[in-house]
Scaffold this motif. Sequence first.
Motif, mmCIF file in Angstrom:
data_model
loop_
_atom_site.group_PDB
_atom_site.id
_atom_site.type_symbol
_atom_site.label_atom_id
_atom_site.label_comp_id
_atom_site.label_asym_id
_atom_site.label_seq_id
_atom_site.Cartn_x
_atom_site.Cartn_y
_atom_site.Cartn_z
ATOM 1 N N GLY A 1 0.923 -1.476 -0.012
ATOM 2 C CA GLY A 1 -0.058 0.058 -0.133
ATOM 3 C C GLY A 1 0.972 1.169 0.046
ATOM 4 N N PRO A 2 1.401 1.667 1.092
ATOM 5 C CA PRO A 2 2.157 2.913 1.238
ATOM 6 C C PRO A 2 3.737 2.489 0.404
ATOM 7 N N ASP A 3 3.991 1.278 0.230
ATOM 8 C CA ASP A 3 5.294 1.016 -0.463
ATOM 9 C C ASP A 3 5.508 1.805 -1.852
ATOM 10 N N THR A 4 4.393 1.893 -2.539
ATOM 11 C CA THR A 4 4.466 2.571 -3.772
ATOM 12 C C THR A 4 5.016 3.870 -3.761
ATOM 13 N N ALA A 5 4.378 4.517 -2.766
ATOM 14 C CA ALA A 5 4.573 6.000 -2.423
ATOM 15 C C ALA A 5 6.194 6.068 -1.882
ATOM 16 N N PHE A 6 6.459 5.489 -0.825
ATOM 17 C CA PHE A 6 7.580 5.203 -0.300
ATOM 18 C C PHE A 6 8.815 4.994 -1.335
ATOM 19 N N ARG A 7 8.592 3.854 -2.233
ATOM 20 C CA ARG A 7 9.405 3.887 -3.292
ATOM 21 C C ARG A 7 9.991 5.301 -4.100
ATOM 22 N N LYS A 8 8.889 5.940 -4.467
ATOM 23 C CA LYS A 8 9.240 7.181 -5.202
ATOM 24 C C LYS A 8 10.113 8.163 -4.264
ATOM 25 N N ALA B 1 12.053 7.045 -1.973
ATOM 26 C CA ALA B 1 13.351 6.350 -1.615
ATOM 27 C C ALA B 1 14.145 6.760 -3.009
ATOM 28 N N ALA B 2 13.679 6.783 -4.097
ATOM 29 C CA ALA B 2 14.248 6.926 -5.339
ATOM 30 C C ALA B 2 14.977 8.287 -5.244
ATOM 31 N N ALA B 3 13.993 9.331 -5.030
ATOM 32 C CA ALA B 3 14.607 10.826 -4.776
ATOM 33 C C ALA B 3 15.577 10.782 -3.941
ATOM 34 N N TYR B 4 15.698 10.083 -2.816
ATOM 35 C CA TYR B 4 16.536 10.372 -1.601
ATOM 36 C C TYR B 4 17.825 9.782 -2.040
ATOM 37 N N GLN B 5 17.770 8.537 -2.776
ATOM 38 C CA GLN B 5 19.016 7.912 -3.197
ATOM 39 C C GLN B 5 19.692 9.026 -4.284
ATOM 40 N N LYS B 6 18.795 9.677 -5.353
ATOM 41 C CA LYS B 6 19.325 10.331 -6.088
ATOM 42 C C LYS B 6 20.032 11.471 -5.664
ATOM 43 N N LYS B 7 19.493 12.068 -4.321
ATOM 44 C CA LYS B 7 20.031 13.293 -3.895
ATOM 45 C C LYS B 7 21.342 13.131 -2.853
ATOM 46 N N THR B 8 21.311 11.852 -2.279
ATOM 47 C CA THR B 8 22.415 11.346 -1.391
ATOM 48 C C THR B 8 23.168 10.329 -1.746
ATOM 49 N N GLY B 9 22.931 9.471 -2.685
ATOM 50 C CA GLY B 9 23.574 8.303 -3.162
ATOM 51 C C GLY B 9 23.389 7.198 -2.006
ATOM 52 N N VAL B 10 22.568 7.324 -1.029
ATOM 53 C CA VAL B 10 22.327 6.199 -0.013
ATOM 54 C C VAL B 10 21.488 5.217 -0.413
ATOM 55 N N GLN B 11 21.646 4.057 -0.270
ATOM 56 C CA GLN B 11 20.613 3.079 -0.690
ATOM 57 C C GLN B 11 19.818 2.670 0.358
ATOM 58 N N TYR C 1 1.887 10.116 7.967
ATOM 59 C CA TYR C 1 0.746 10.770 7.069
ATOM 60 C C TYR C 1 -0.439 10.090 7.394
ATOM 61 N N ILE C 2 -1.636 10.613 6.602
ATOM 62 C CA ILE C 2 -2.902 10.020 6.902
ATOM 63 C C ILE C 2 -3.684 10.156 5.671
ATOM 64 N N ARG C 3 -4.680 9.150 5.419
ATOM 65 C CA ARG C 3 -5.440 8.983 4.394
ATOM 66 C C ARG C 3 -6.798 8.499 4.675
ATOM 67 N N PRO C 4 -7.677 8.863 3.654
ATOM 68 C CA PRO C 4 -9.177 8.329 3.969
ATOM 69 C C PRO C 4 -9.626 7.023 3.378
ATOM 70 N N ALA C 5 -10.610 6.729 3.894
ATOM 71 C CA ALA C 5 -11.222 5.281 3.139
ATOM 72 C C ALA C 5 -11.844 5.732 2.180
ATOM 73 N N GLY D 1 9.201 15.457 0.368
ATOM 74 C CA GLY D 1 8.576 14.042 0.627
ATOM 75 C C GLY D 1 7.030 14.210 0.663
ATOM 76 N N ALA D 2 6.554 14.869 1.169
ATOM 77 C CA ALA D 2 5.079 15.414 1.553
ATOM 78 C C ALA D 2 4.552 15.477 -0.241
ATOM 79 N N ARG D 3 5.134 16.220 -0.829
ATOM 80 C CA ARG D 3 4.598 16.523 -2.274
ATOM 81 C C ARG D 3 4.515 15.104 -3.054
ATOM 82 N N ILE D 4 5.582 14.437 -2.820
ATOM 83 C CA ILE D 4 5.567 12.753 -3.491
ATOM 84 C C ILE D 4 4.476 12.040 -2.939
ATOM 85 N N MET D 5 4.390 11.762 -1.431
ATOM 86 C CA MET D 5 3.787 10.969 -1.002
ATOM 87 C C MET D 5 1.862 11.426 -1.403
ATOM 88 N N LYS D 6 1.737 12.881 -1.523
ATOM 89 C CA LYS D 6 0.259 13.140 -1.783
ATOM 90 C C LYS D 6 -0.090 12.716 -3.118
#
Length: 267
Positions: free
Chosen positions: A47-54, A56-66, A115-119, A256-261
């Motif tokens: 569920g949240p993993d698809t947004a988390f992956r986005k 993570a990709a941005a963070y890795q690009k910015k920092t090089g950390v896996q 973060y929070i989301r509605p049903a 991060g919030a912009r990506i999660m939204k």
Amino acid sequence: MKPVIPALLAAVLPWALCLSATAHEIPDPTIVHNARDGVVRLYGAGGPDTAFRKVAAAYQKKTGVQVVITAGPEPTWTKNAQANADILWGTAEQDITAFLETYKTFSSRDVMPIYIRPAIIAVQKGNPKGIRGFDDLLKNGMKIVVTEGSGVANTSGTGVWEDVAGRLGSLDDVKRFRTNIVAFGKGSGASYKAFVSMHADAWITWPDWPITHPEQADLVPLSKARTIWRDVNVVLAPDADPEARKFVGFLTSEEGARIMKTEGWVR
């Protein structure tokens, strides 16, 4: 003559203990947790993993950390998480509380709702039944899928349909809604499969599912009076890699919030 009550307890107690043991994974005492491997590792339900992956990709690009995101039913990743998880995420408060029964390295005091989301109502692509809100789900012949842990699976969906149906204090709403339920999925992944394979009219779920499966589903919001909100939360291991806390900082930043939204997660 043997006493009836002790005999009954002897027959029922093993079954009851077995049932309670299946509500979450059992800690493996042979596994020693060690997260310090230079990789930020997150584990949790789908569920949240698809947004988390986005993120993570941005963070890795910015920092090089896996950053490695592992998601899905808990039995598929529990051994690895017990060994090397830096971060666990829960898809609801009851979800993370159940996880912490297994992952003793982590503390409830350190859980952070982020973060929070509605049903919402997911409907078949194109909304062929013209569903506009909850009341449409009470019509005779509607086919609805809901998500329930059923005492054996840890899922954010447990109880959500009942909360939505009973939100206005109407027992009749709960009865009529329940009559139209055609599948109780043990987790969102199982519910999605049932929604597709049964060509159900509706599924009470979270925004990320129709957002990430636009070829199959459309999203219909619930009215404010019916909407149930649940959070996604994270908890860090005491021995987490130093970069893990920095990643959480990025995850909760404005970027991060912009990506999660983009997948329905708000703050």
